[in-house]
Design a protein around this motif. Structure first.
Motif, PDB file in Angstrom:
ATOM      1  N   ALA A  27     -12.091 -73.637   4.555  1.00 43.01           N
ATOM      2  CA  ALA A  27     -13.554 -73.680   4.502  1.00 43.01           C
ATOM      3  C   ALA A  27     -14.085 -72.585   3.578  1.00 43.01           C
ATOM      4  N   LEU A  28     -13.499 -71.410   3.659  1.00 40.52           N
ATOM      5  CA  LEU A  28     -13.916 -70.300   2.797  1.00 40.52           C
ATOM      6  C   LEU A  28     -13.628 -70.627   1.336  1.00 40.52           C
ATOM      7  N   SER A  29     -12.495 -71.250   1.070  1.00 39.21           N
ATOM      8  CA  SER A  29     -12.135 -71.623  -0.296  1.00 39.21           C
ATOM      9  C   SER A  29     -13.170 -72.565  -0.901  1.00 39.21           C
ATOM     10  N   ALA A  30     -13.644 -73.527  -0.119  1.00 36.85           N
ATOM     11  CA  ALA A  30     -14.661 -74.460  -0.609  1.00 36.85           C
ATOM     12  C   ALA A  30     -15.955 -73.721  -0.952  1.00 36.85           C
ATOM     13  N   VAL A  31     -16.349 -72.778  -0.110  1.00 40.66           N
ATOM     14  CA  VAL A  31     -17.557 -71.985  -0.376  1.00 40.66           C
ATOM     15  C   VAL A  31     -17.353 -71.133  -1.628  1.00 40.66           C
ATOM     16  N   GLU A  32     -16.181 -70.521  -1.757  1.00 40.52           N
ATOM     17  CA  GLU A  32     -15.911 -69.673  -2.923  1.00 40.52           C
ATOM     18  C   GLU A  32     -15.928 -70.487  -4.226  1.00 40.52           C
ATOM     19  N   LYS A  33     -15.459 -71.731  -4.179  1.00 37.92           N
ATOM     20  CA  LYS A  33     -15.521 -72.594  -5.366  1.00 37.92           C
ATOM     21  C   LYS A  33     -16.968 -72.874  -5.751  1.00 37.92           C
ATOM     22  N   ASP A  34     -17.796 -73.130  -4.747  1.00 39.46           N
ATOM     23  CA  ASP A  34     -19.212 -73.376  -5.017  1.00 39.46           C
ATOM     24  C   ASP A  34     -19.875 -72.121  -5.590  1.00 39.46           C
ATOM     25  N   LEU A  35     -19.544 -70.970  -5.039  1.00 43.39           N
ATOM     26  CA  LEU A  35     -20.102 -69.709  -5.531  1.00 43.39           C
ATOM     27  C   LEU A  35     -19.640 -69.429  -6.966  1.00 43.39           C
ATOM     28  N   PRO A  91     -35.720 -77.943  -7.081  1.00 41.44           N
ATOM     29  CA  PRO A  91     -34.669 -78.775  -6.487  1.00 41.44           C
ATOM     30  C   PRO A  91     -34.783 -80.207  -6.998  1.00 41.44           C
ATOM     31  N   PRO A  92     -33.714 -80.981  -6.869  1.00 40.73           N
ATOM     32  CA  PRO A  92     -33.804 -82.397  -7.253  1.00 40.73           C
ATOM     33  C   PRO A  92     -34.940 -83.081  -6.492  1.00 40.73           C
ATOM     34  N   ALA A  93     -35.640 -83.971  -7.168  1.00 40.73           N
ATOM     35  CA  ALA A  93     -36.810 -84.637  -6.584  1.00 40.73           C
ATOM     36  C   ALA A  93     -36.463 -85.426  -5.330  1.00 40.73           C
ATOM     37  N   ASP A  94     -35.246 -85.946  -5.251  1.00 41.55           N
ATOM     38  CA  ASP A  94     -34.870 -86.772  -4.099  1.00 41.55           C
ATOM     39  C   ASP A  94     -34.254 -85.969  -2.958  1.00 41.55           C
ATOM     40  N   GLN A  95     -34.213 -84.650  -3.082  1.00 49.44           N
ATOM     41  CA  GLN A  95     -33.624 -83.815  -2.040  1.00 49.44           C
ATOM     42  C   GLN A  95     -34.691 -83.371  -1.045  1.00 49.44           C
ATOM     43  N   PRO A  96     -34.519 -83.707   0.242  1.00 50.21           N
ATOM     44  CA  PRO A  96     -35.508 -83.262   1.231  1.00 50.21           C
ATOM     45  C   PRO A  96     -35.421 -81.755   1.454  1.00 50.21           C
ATOM     46  N   SER A  97     -36.504 -81.163   1.916  1.00 55.72           N
ATOM     47  CA  SER A  97     -36.494 -79.721   2.169  1.00 55.72           C
ATOM     48  C   SER A  97     -35.776 -79.385   3.479  1.00 55.72           C
ATOM     49  N   ARG A  98     -35.565 -80.400   4.313  1.00 53.12           N
ATOM     50  CA  ARG A  98     -34.797 -80.228   5.551  1.00 53.12           C
ATOM     51  C   ARG A  98     -33.632 -81.220   5.490  1.00 53.12           C
ATOM     52  N   TYR A  99     -32.429 -80.707   5.721  1.00 61.87           N
ATOM     53  CA  TYR A  99     -31.243 -81.554   5.648  1.00 61.87           C
ATOM     54  C   TYR A  99     -30.241 -81.152   6.724  1.00 61.87           C
ATOM     55  N   VAL A 100     -29.251 -82.018   6.938  1.00 58.95           N
ATOM     56  CA  VAL A 100     -28.245 -81.798   7.978  1.00 58.95           C
ATOM     57  C   VAL A 100     -27.016 -81.119   7.380  1.00 58.95           C
ATOM     58  N   ALA A 101     -26.533 -80.095   8.066  1.00 59.14           N
ATOM     59  CA  ALA A 101     -25.260 -79.457   7.730  1.00 59.14           C
ATOM     60  C   ALA A 101     -24.382 -79.540   8.976  1.00 59.14           C
ATOM     61  N   THR A 102     -23.106 -79.831   8.779  1.00 56.55           N
ATOM     62  CA  THR A 102     -22.181 -79.976   9.894  1.00 56.55           C
ATOM     63  C   THR A 102     -21.056 -78.960   9.777  1.00 56.55           C
ATOM     64  N   ALA A 103     -20.802 -78.255  10.870  1.00 56.60           N
ATOM     65  CA  ALA A 103     -19.694 -77.299  10.933  1.00 56.60           C
ATOM     66  C   ALA A 103     -18.715 -77.767  11.988  1.00 56.60           C
ATOM     67  N   ARG A 112     -12.307 -66.154  19.236  1.00 55.36           N
ATOM     68  CA  ARG A 112     -13.453 -66.271  18.340  1.00 55.36           C
ATOM     69  C   ARG A 112     -13.488 -67.681  17.760  1.00 55.36           C
ATOM     70  N   TRP A 113     -14.678 -68.243  17.676  1.00 54.82           N
ATOM     71  CA  TRP A 113     -14.862 -69.527  17.029  1.00 54.82           C
ATOM     72  C   TRP A 113     -14.861 -69.307  15.521  1.00 54.82           C
ATOM     73  N   THR A 114     -14.125 -70.147  14.807  1.00 52.54           N
ATOM     74  CA  THR A 114     -14.022 -70.055  13.360  1.00 52.54           C
ATOM     75  C   THR A 114     -14.401 -71.402  12.755  1.00 52.54           C
ATOM     76  N   VAL A 115     -15.179 -71.375  11.693  1.00 54.74           N
ATOM     77  CA  VAL A 115     -15.567 -72.599  10.995  1.00 54.74           C
ATOM     78  C   VAL A 115     -14.372 -73.074  10.168  1.00 54.74           C
ATOM     79  N   THR A 116     -13.917 -74.291  10.447  1.00 55.37           N
ATOM     80  CA  THR A 116     -12.795 -74.855   9.690  1.00 55.37           C
ATOM     81  C   THR A 116     -13.264 -75.813   8.603  1.00 55.37           C
ATOM     82  N   GLU A 117     -14.442 -76.391   8.773  1.00 58.21           N
ATOM     83  CA  GLU A 117     -15.049 -77.263   7.767  1.00 58.21           C
ATOM     84  C   GLU A 117     -16.551 -77.044   7.823  1.00 58.21           C
ATOM     85  N   TYR A 118     -17.163 -77.034   6.653  1.00 58.70           N
ATOM     86  CA  TYR A 118     -18.623 -76.910   6.591  1.00 58.70           C
ATOM     87  C   TYR A 118     -19.113 -77.825   5.486  1.00 58.70           C
TER      88      TYR A 118
END
Length: 126
Positions: A27-35, A91-103, A112-118
């Motif tokens: 999960a961290l690797s995916a975030v680091e790629k985006d960053l 932001p893109p015109a079709d992107q809502p200002s409120r959206y769903v994120a799943t962890a 400790r709870w750890t995020v494995t996918e985000y």
């Protein structure tokens, strides 16, 4: 995790954050790629995100225990900035200002709870 996640996106870098404390390596690797993509494009985020998380599934008896959290993210005060000019990028015109994120989360041996996918599902409004 949310505060560390936002801090990383404000700097377009995970350096100086504690994301590794809250996220599993994949999960961290995916975030680091985006960053890294953001850093290459010379963009960063400013403002604040609102959150309305809700636990939607728990498997407490599983080894390890797992849970799914859906968050209604309010990005209305979250802006993309060009780091070279300081100008706001709309932001893109079709992107809502409120959206769903799943962890997807696991509870490891350290209790400790750890995020494995985000995943942020930005086209999906909430």
């Amino acid at each position: 995790m949310s505060a560390e996640h936002e801090e990383a996106y404000r700097a377009a870098s995970a350096e100086g954050t504690d994301l590794e404390r809250y996220m599993a390596p994949d999960a961290l690797s995916a975030v680091e790629k985006d960053l890294a993509r953001m850093n290459k494009q010379r963009v960063a985020m400013r403002g604040d995100l609102g959150h309305e998380p809700e636990v939607t599934a728990v498997a407490a008896g599983a080894q390890p225990a797992t849970a799914t959290v859906e968050d209604c993210v309010d990005a209305s005060k979250w802006q993309t900035l060009d780091m070279t000019t300081g100008w706001r990028i709309p932001p893109p015109a079709d992107q809502p200002s409120r959206y769903v994120a799943t962890a997807r989360m696991e509870r490891g041996d350290g209790k400790r709870w750890t995020v494995t996918e985000y995943a942020a599902d930005k086209p999906r409004s909430c």
